[in-house]
Scaffold this active site. Structure first.
Site, mmCIF file in Angstrom:
data_model
loop_
_atom_site.group_PDB
_atom_site.id
_atom_site.type_symbol
_atom_site.label_atom_id
_atom_site.label_comp_id
_atom_site.label_asym_id
_atom_site.label_seq_id
_atom_site.Cartn_x
_atom_site.Cartn_y
_atom_site.Cartn_z
ATOM 1 N N CYS A 289 0.693 -1.192 0.318
ATOM 2 C CA CYS A 289 0.007 0.236 0.332
ATOM 3 C C CYS A 289 0.801 1.214 0.114
ATOM 4 C CB CYS A 289 -0.855 0.117 1.272
ATOM 5 S SG CYS A 289 -2.385 1.145 0.914
ATOM 6 N N HIS B 256 -3.325 -5.118 0.479
ATOM 7 C CA HIS B 256 -3.252 -5.392 1.986
ATOM 8 C C HIS B 256 -3.036 -7.038 2.512
ATOM 9 C CE1 HIS B 256 -2.625 -1.696 4.016
ATOM 10 N NE2 HIS B 256 -3.651 -0.964 3.084
ATOM 11 N N GLU C 58 -1.519 -8.720 4.546
ATOM 12 C CA GLU C 58 -1.745 -8.955 5.920
ATOM 13 C C GLU C 58 -3.625 -9.380 6.598
ATOM 14 O OE1 GLU C 58 -1.579 -4.353 5.465
ATOM 15 O OE2 GLU C 58 -0.784 -6.251 4.844
#
Length: 254
Positions: free
Chosen positions: A104, A192, A194
């Site tokens: 990002c 993202h 994660e």
């Protein structure tokens, strides 16, 4: 594996999650540690947004890999700490010192560091679970991910022009430069990896009034959030690539 024997990863932290997300799920570096595996790696975190110093570029070879996180900041605002981190990243990439993944803000910051253009996405805010389409299906990091892979996104800015020599690997609606290979062992992803579905829902709930004001339906976005393995698969492959950093004789990652 003992802490002394685990390869170490450096997390370049460019900001923090909002308070409710931290209360429920922890902060950005916690999410990466969980996704990459604390049983596999040791981790050092440098909070560059708080002006903590980064390691000397020549010492990065001591790390198995480097991850640059997302941030509530904007690359186009050219904060002093951000510009210093960008200059450091350019040195790391020039040396191909270790595998590098920007996520990002990290993705955008690397593109900016190498001469690309980052700014407000002309298509507006991107938020929720979206589909990725792959242009390069043979990339060593992303090549195993399926067409139409579901990923979680939340961003206002984007890479508008990639830096010279960058290769576009994947795109999504409204983000033509969603996944880039910057050369050597350096990549950037706008999504993202994660994020869990729970973290994604937390972000949509927190931004509900902003989404309403921008003509986006937060309830529809919440309903469209799905569990997906695409992010964890990507980070698992990055982890394997990082372990090969210290064992170059191993076979290619699969």
């Amino acid at each position: 594996m003992s802490d002394e024997k685990r390869p170490r990863l450096l997390i370049v932290k460019t900001g923090s999650a909002f308070a409710e997300a931290i209360r429920r799920h922890g902060d950005f570096d916690d999410w990466f540690r969980r996704a990459l595996g604390e049983e596999c790696f040791g981790f050092d975190t440098v909070n560059v947004h708080e002006h903590e110093p980064l390691p000397v570029a020549d010492a990065i070879g001591d790390y198995a890999g480097v991850v640059v996180t997302g941030s509530p900041a904007m690359v186009s605002h050219r904060h002093e700490w951000s510009e210093k981190a960008a200059a450091w990243l350019a040195k790391i990439i020039d040396r191909d010192a270790a595998p590098l993944l920007g996520v990002c803000y990290g993705h955008q910051l690397i593109a900016h560091a190498l001469g690309g253009h980052v700014g407000p996405n002309p298509h507006g805010r991107r938020m929720g679970t979206v589909a990725l389409e792959w242009i390069d299906t043979d990339d060593p990091l992303t090549g195993a991910l399926e067409q139409g892979a579901s990923v979680h996104v939340t961003h206002l800015e984007a890479v508008l022009d990639p830096p010279p020599g960058a290769r576009v690997i994947g795109h999504s609606q409204g983000d033509p430069y969603h996944v880039l290979h910057f050369g050597g062992r350096s990549w950037g992803v706008q999504f993202h990896p994660e994020f869990t579905a729970g973290i994604m829902r937390c972000y949509i709930e927190a931004r509900a009034s902003l989404l309403d004001g921008e003509g986006l339906d937060p309830n529809r976005l919440l309903q469209a959030v799905t569990e997906t393995d695409s992010g964890t698969d990507l980070l698992a492959r990055f982890g394997r690539l990082c372990r090969r950093q210290q064992s170059p004789a191993h076979a290619p990652i699969t």
